[in-house]
Design a protein around this motif. Structure first.
Motif, PDB file in Angstrom:
ATOM      1  N   ALA A 105       0.842  -1.196   0.000  1.00 13.56           N
ATOM      2  CA  ALA A 105       0.000   0.000   0.000  1.00 13.56           C
ATOM      3  C   ALA A 105       0.878   1.247   0.000  1.00 13.56           C
ATOM      4  CB  ALA A 105      -0.915   0.009   1.223  1.00 13.56           C
ATOM      5  N   PHE A 106       0.468   2.238  -0.765  1.00 12.00           N
ATOM      6  CA  PHE A 106       1.057   3.573  -0.722  1.00 12.00           C
ATOM      7  C   PHE A 106       0.032   4.504  -0.069  1.00 12.00           C
ATOM      8  CE2 PHE A 106       4.221   3.714  -4.536  1.00 12.00           C
ATOM      9  CZ  PHE A 106       4.741   2.485  -4.159  1.00 12.00           C
ATOM     10  N   SER A 107       0.501   5.407   0.750  1.00  8.76           N
ATOM     11  CA  SER A 107      -0.398   6.466   1.197  1.00  8.76           C
ATOM     12  C   SER A 107      -0.769   7.320  -0.012  1.00  8.76           C
ATOM     13  CB  SER A 107       0.268   7.328   2.266  1.00  8.76           C
ATOM     14  OG  SER A 107       1.376   8.034   1.722  1.00  8.76           O
ATOM     15  N   ASP A 108      -1.876   8.037   0.073  1.00  8.56           N
ATOM     16  CA  ASP A 108      -2.368   8.797  -1.075  1.00  8.56           C
ATOM     17  C   ASP A 108      -1.349   9.830  -1.543  1.00  8.56           C
ATOM     18  OD1 ASP A 108      -4.432   9.554  -2.959  1.00  8.56           O
ATOM     19  OD2 ASP A 108      -4.731  11.354  -1.750  1.00  8.56           O
ATOM     20  N   ARG A 109      -0.764  10.581  -0.602  1.00  7.79           N
ATOM     21  CA  ARG A 109       0.183  11.633  -0.979  1.00  7.79           C
ATOM     22  C   ARG A 109       1.408  11.040  -1.676  1.00  7.79           C
ATOM     23  NH1 ARG A 109      -0.228  16.317  -2.652  1.00  7.79           N
ATOM     24  NH2 ARG A 109       0.927  15.292  -4.305  1.00  7.79           N
ATOM     25  N   LEU A 110       1.923   9.943  -1.148  1.00  7.25           N
ATOM     26  CA  LEU A 110       3.105   9.322  -1.734  1.00  7.25           C
ATOM     27  C   LEU A 110       2.787   8.770  -3.121  1.00  7.25           C
ATOM     28  CD1 LEU A 110       6.088   8.581  -1.141  1.00  7.25           C
ATOM     29  CD2 LEU A 110       5.273   6.347  -0.398  1.00  7.25           C
ATOM     30  N   TYR A 111       1.623   8.152  -3.245  1.00  6.16           N
ATOM     31  CA  TYR A 111       1.223   7.619  -4.554  1.00  6.16           C
ATOM     32  C   TYR A 111       1.160   8.739  -5.600  1.00  6.16           C
ATOM     33  CZ  TYR A 111      -1.800   5.786  -8.224  1.00  6.16           C
ATOM     34  OH  TYR A 111      -2.327   5.421  -9.446  1.00  6.16           O
ATOM     35  N   GLN A 112       0.538   9.860  -5.233  1.00  5.08           N
ATOM     36  CA  GLN A 112       0.405  10.965  -6.181  1.00  5.08           C
ATOM     37  C   GLN A 112       1.772  11.546  -6.567  1.00  5.08           C
ATOM     38  OE1 GLN A 112      -2.358  11.457  -7.575  1.00  5.08           O
ATOM     39  NE2 GLN A 112      -3.786  10.447  -6.168  1.00  5.08           N
ATOM     40  N   PRO A 151       0.645   3.791 -12.606  1.00  4.15           N
ATOM     41  CA  PRO A 151      -0.610   3.544 -11.875  1.00  4.15           C
ATOM     42  C   PRO A 151      -1.193   2.160 -12.129  1.00  4.15           C
ATOM     43  CG  PRO A 151      -0.636   5.700 -12.947  1.00  4.15           C
ATOM     44  CD  PRO A 151       0.548   4.962 -13.494  1.00  4.15           C
ATOM     45  N   ASP A 152      -0.725   1.455 -13.166  1.00  8.38           N
ATOM     46  CA  ASP A 152      -1.278   0.142 -13.473  1.00  8.38           C
ATOM     47  C   ASP A 152      -1.112  -0.811 -12.295  1.00  8.38           C
ATOM     48  OD1 ASP A 152      -1.796   1.112 -15.974  1.00  8.38           O
ATOM     49  OD2 ASP A 152      -0.036   0.188 -16.912  1.00  8.38           O
ATOM     50  N   GLY A 153      -2.191  -1.479 -11.963  1.00 12.07           N
ATOM     51  CA  GLY A 153      -2.136  -2.468 -10.893  1.00 12.07           C
ATOM     52  C   GLY A 153      -2.507  -1.929  -9.530  1.00 12.07           C
ATOM     53  N   PHE A 154      -2.479  -0.589  -9.347  1.00  7.50           N
ATOM     54  CA  PHE A 154      -2.865  -0.005  -8.066  1.00  7.50           C
ATOM     55  C   PHE A 154      -4.383   0.204  -8.027  1.00  7.50           C
ATOM     56  CE2 PHE A 154       1.609   1.137  -8.069  1.00  7.50           C
ATOM     57  CZ  PHE A 154       1.957   0.991  -6.731  1.00  7.50           C
ATOM     58  N   VAL A 191      -6.852   7.245   2.633  1.00 14.10           N
ATOM     59  CA  VAL A 191      -6.871   6.589   1.333  1.00 14.10           C
ATOM     60  C   VAL A 191      -5.559   5.853   1.144  1.00 14.10           C
ATOM     61  CG1 VAL A 191      -6.868   6.949  -1.170  1.00 14.10           C
ATOM     62  CG2 VAL A 191      -8.441   8.245   0.282  1.00 14.10           C
ATOM     63  N   ALA A 192      -5.640   4.617   0.676  1.00 14.50           N
ATOM     64  CA  ALA A 192      -4.461   3.838   0.336  1.00 14.50           C
ATOM     65  C   ALA A 192      -4.568   3.378  -1.105  1.00 14.50           C
ATOM     66  CB  ALA A 192      -4.327   2.624   1.265  1.00 14.50           C
ATOM     67  N   TRP A 193      -3.439   3.282  -1.764  1.00 17.38           N
ATOM     68  CA  TRP A 193      -3.362   2.725  -3.111  1.00 17.38           C
ATOM     69  C   TRP A 193      -2.663   1.373  -2.981  1.00 17.38           C
ATOM     70  CZ3 TRP A 193      -5.518   5.023  -7.428  1.00 17.38           C
ATOM     71  CH2 TRP A 193      -6.019   6.313  -7.228  1.00 17.38           C
ATOM     72  N   VAL A 194      -3.373   0.318  -3.336  1.00 14.07           N
ATOM     73  CA  VAL A 194      -2.935  -1.050  -3.024  1.00 14.07           C
ATOM     74  C   VAL A 194      -2.677  -1.831  -4.304  1.00 14.07           C
ATOM     75  CG1 VAL A 194      -3.534  -3.192  -1.820  1.00 14.07           C
ATOM     76  CG2 VAL A 194      -4.306  -0.979  -0.907  1.00 14.07           C
ATOM     77  N   ARG A 195      -1.615  -2.600  -4.304  1.00 11.33           N
ATOM     78  CA  ARG A 195      -1.353  -3.514  -5.411  1.00 11.33           C
ATOM     79  C   ARG A 195      -0.780  -4.821  -4.863  1.00 11.33           C
ATOM     80  NH1 ARG A 195       3.374  -3.396  -9.409  1.00 11.33           N
ATOM     81  NH2 ARG A 195       2.848  -5.590  -9.135  1.00 11.33           N
TER      82      ARG A 195
END
Length: 462
Positions: free
Chosen positions: A404-411, A423-426, A441-445
C-alpha cells in the motif's frame, strides 16, 4: 533430526562430522557428539546437535528509556539417537566471555507435557556461566529428539554493543549392552561453539510485567538454582506505535521535544503470525529479517544507517532525510517481493510460507525515547493494519505480498513513472478506523508469484 530447526544447506560443509562448523542462516553450527569416555563395544556413532543462532529480546528498563536487561534464548535440536538408544539426560552449557553479563533470572523453556515426561533443571543464577539440564521422566524411553530452547534474563553491561560466549552440549545415552541391558554412557560436543550477540540484531520483547511475556510451562520445572516455576515464551509485541525501540539512546537529555524530520517510512507485517507455534514464530522472524536486509541491499540502502524498529511480527524502517524517494520506494518494493519469494522457495520460514503486507508513507517523524513517533508513523500503521489491506492479501491466493502507498506518496510517484512505476495495478482503497477516529486513502497492489524468480516492472499489472 527434529523438525524445529532447518538442516544445514547443501554444500555448506556443515554436518555431524564437522563439530562447531559455522553455517549461514538460522543455524549457528552443527556439532558432532562423541563419547566422553570408553566407547561401548559395537556402539554406533552417537549423532549430533544443531545449535540455532541465539535470539536477544530487549526488555524495557524501569525509570529509563534504555533497556539494561534482555531475554536471551538458545535454541537447539538433537539428532535422532542410534537405533536402540535413548537420551536419558541432555545438558546445554552457556558461558559468556564478559563476566558482567550475568543471569538475573533463569527459566526452563517448555519441554515436557502434562504427564511430566521431561524434567528441567537450571543452574547459574547471578553468574555468567549457565546450564540447563533436561532429564527423561521415570519409566520413559528417553527424551524426544526434537527442538528445544533455553532462556535467561541477563544483565547487560554498560555501553553494550555486542557480547561473545561459548556453547557446549553434554548428554547421557543408554545404548543396549551385549547382555541385553542398558549401560548409560556420556557423550559431548568435542569443541565449544562460539556465538555473538549484537545490539543491531536485538528484537523488541514484552516487558517482564506484561501478562503475555511468560506463559506456563507444559511440564514441571525442577531447579538447581532459585528459578521461577513458569517458563517464559518469547512473545512478540503486537504491532503498534509506542513500542520500545531496542537500545535507543535518549535524543533529548533535557526533556525537550526531539527533532522532527521529514522521513520516508516503510513497514511490513506477517500474515497470521499468531497462528504459528513458538518455534515457527522464531523462524518467521529470522526469515523476515533476511527479507528486509535483502530488500535494502537491492535498493542500495545502507541498513546500518536506517532507523529500525522491530514490531514482533513486523518491522519498521525509517530512512534518512536525504533518501531519494523516487528510487528507494520502487526498489524496496521490488526487492521485498523478490527476497520474500526466495525465502519461501528455500523453505526457511518455519513450516508455513511467509505472506506479508507492506506500506509506504512519508512525513514528519520524531525519534522519541519509546520509538519513532508522529502522525506520519500513526497513519502508516493505520494503513498497514487496515481491514481492506488484510482482505486483499487474504483474497489473493496467488501472491504472498500486497503493498500500500499512502495517497500523498502515490500521487508524488506513480503518475510520473519513476523507476518503472505506473498507476497500473494499483487500486484506490478507502480506509476507515472509527474506533481511532481515522479515515484515509491507500493505493494497493498485489505482487503475483512468478516462476523462476522473474517479476514484471514495478508498475506492471497485478
Amino acid at each position: 533430526m527434529g523438525t524445529h530447526l532447518p538442516e544445514a544447506p547443501c554444500g555448506s560443509g556443515a554436518g555431524p562430522g564437522s563439530p562447531g562448523t559455522d553455517v549461514p542462516g538460522d543455524l549457528l553450527a552443527t556439532a558432532a557428539l562423541e563419547f566422553a569416555g570408553m566407547v561401548p563395544r559395537g556402539a554406533a556413532p552417537p549423532g549430533g546437535v544443531s545449535l540455532a543462532r541465539p535470539l536477544v529480546y530487549a526488555l524495557p528498563a524501569d525509570g529509563g528509556p534504555r533497556p539494561r536487561t534482555a531475554l536471551v534464548t538458545f535454541p537447539f535440536d538433537l539428532e535422532e539417537p542410534p537405533d536402540g538408544c535413548g537420551y536419558r539426560e541432555v545438558e546445554l552449557a552457556v558461558a559468556f566471555d564478559d563476566e558482567e553479563l550475568r543471569a538475573l533470572d533463569l527459566r526452563p523453556a517448555p519441554g515436557g507435557d502434562a504427564e511430566g515426561d521431561e524434567r528441567v533443571s537450571v543452574f547459574g543464577l547471578g553468574r555468567h556461566r549457565l546450564r540447563w539440564v533436561f532429564r527423561a521422566g521415570p519409566g520413559t524411553e528417553g527424551l524426544r529428539p526434537d527442538g528445544r530452547w533455553t532462556q535467561a534474563v541477563v544483565q547487560l553491561p554498560a555501553g553494550f554493543t555486542e557480547a561473545h560466549g561459548r556453547i557446549a552440549l553434554r548428554a547421557r545415552l543408554d545404548p543396549p549392552s551385549p547382555d541385553g541391558g542398558h549401560q548409560p554412557v556420556a557423550v559431548r560436543t568435542r569443541d565449544e561453539v562460539p556465538f555473538r550477540l549484537a545490539r543491531p540484531d536485538t528484537w523488541l520483547a514484552a516487558p517482564l510485567a506484561h501478562p503475555l511475556a511468560y506463559g506456563p510451562a507444559r511440564g514441571p520445572a525442577h531447579t538447581g538454582a532459585r528459578a521461577p516455576a513458569h517458563a517464559p515464551v518469547p512473545v512478540p509485541v503486537e504491532p503498534g506505535i509506542g513500542a520500545l525501540a531496542a537500545f535507543r539512546e535518549p535524543p533529548t537529555p533535557d526533556g525537550g521535544l526531539p527533532p522532527g524530520q521529514h522521513r520516508l517510512c516503510y513497514a511490513v507485517d506477517i500474515e497470521r503470525f499468531g497462528a504459528r507455534d513458538n518455534a515457527a514464530m522464531i523462524h518467521a522472524q529470522r526469515a523476515l529479517m533476511r527479507v528486509m536486509r535483502a530488500a535494502c541491499a537491492r535498493a542500495g540502502i545502507d541498513w546500518d544507517r536506517c532507523g529500525r524498529q522491530a514490531q514482533g511480527d513486523g518491522y519498521l524502517l525509517v530512512l534518512l532525510p536525504d533518501a531519494d524517494v523516487t528510487r528507494a520506494v520502487p526498489r524496496l518494493m521490488t526487492g521485498t517481493a523478490d527476497a520474500l519469494a526466495a525465502v519461501n522457495a528455500e523453505g526457511r520460514h518455519g513450516g508455513t510460507p511467509l505472506r506479508m503486507r507492506a506500506c509506504f508513507h512519508q512525513g514528519i517523524v520524531h525519534e522519541a525515547e519509546s520509538g519513532y513517533s508522529g502522525a506520519a508513523v500513526i497513519e502508516l500503521f493505520r494503513l498497514l493494519d487496515s481491514g481492506p489491506l488484510r482482505a486483499r492479501l487474504a483474497g489473493e491466493r496467488d501472491t504472498d505480498l500486497v503493498t500500500a502507498f499512502s495517497d500523498r506518496l502515490y500521487q508524488d510517484l506513480a503518475p510520473h513513472g519513476y523507476e518503472g512505476l505506473s498507476p497500473d495495478g494499483f487500486v484506490r482503497t478507502d480506509v476507515s478506523v472509527p474506533a481511532k477516529g481515522f479515515t484515509g486513502v491507500a493505493w494497493v497492489r498485489a505482487h503475483p508469484r512468478h516462476p523462476g524468480g522473474t517479476r514484471p516492472r514495478p508498475g506492471g499489472s497485478a
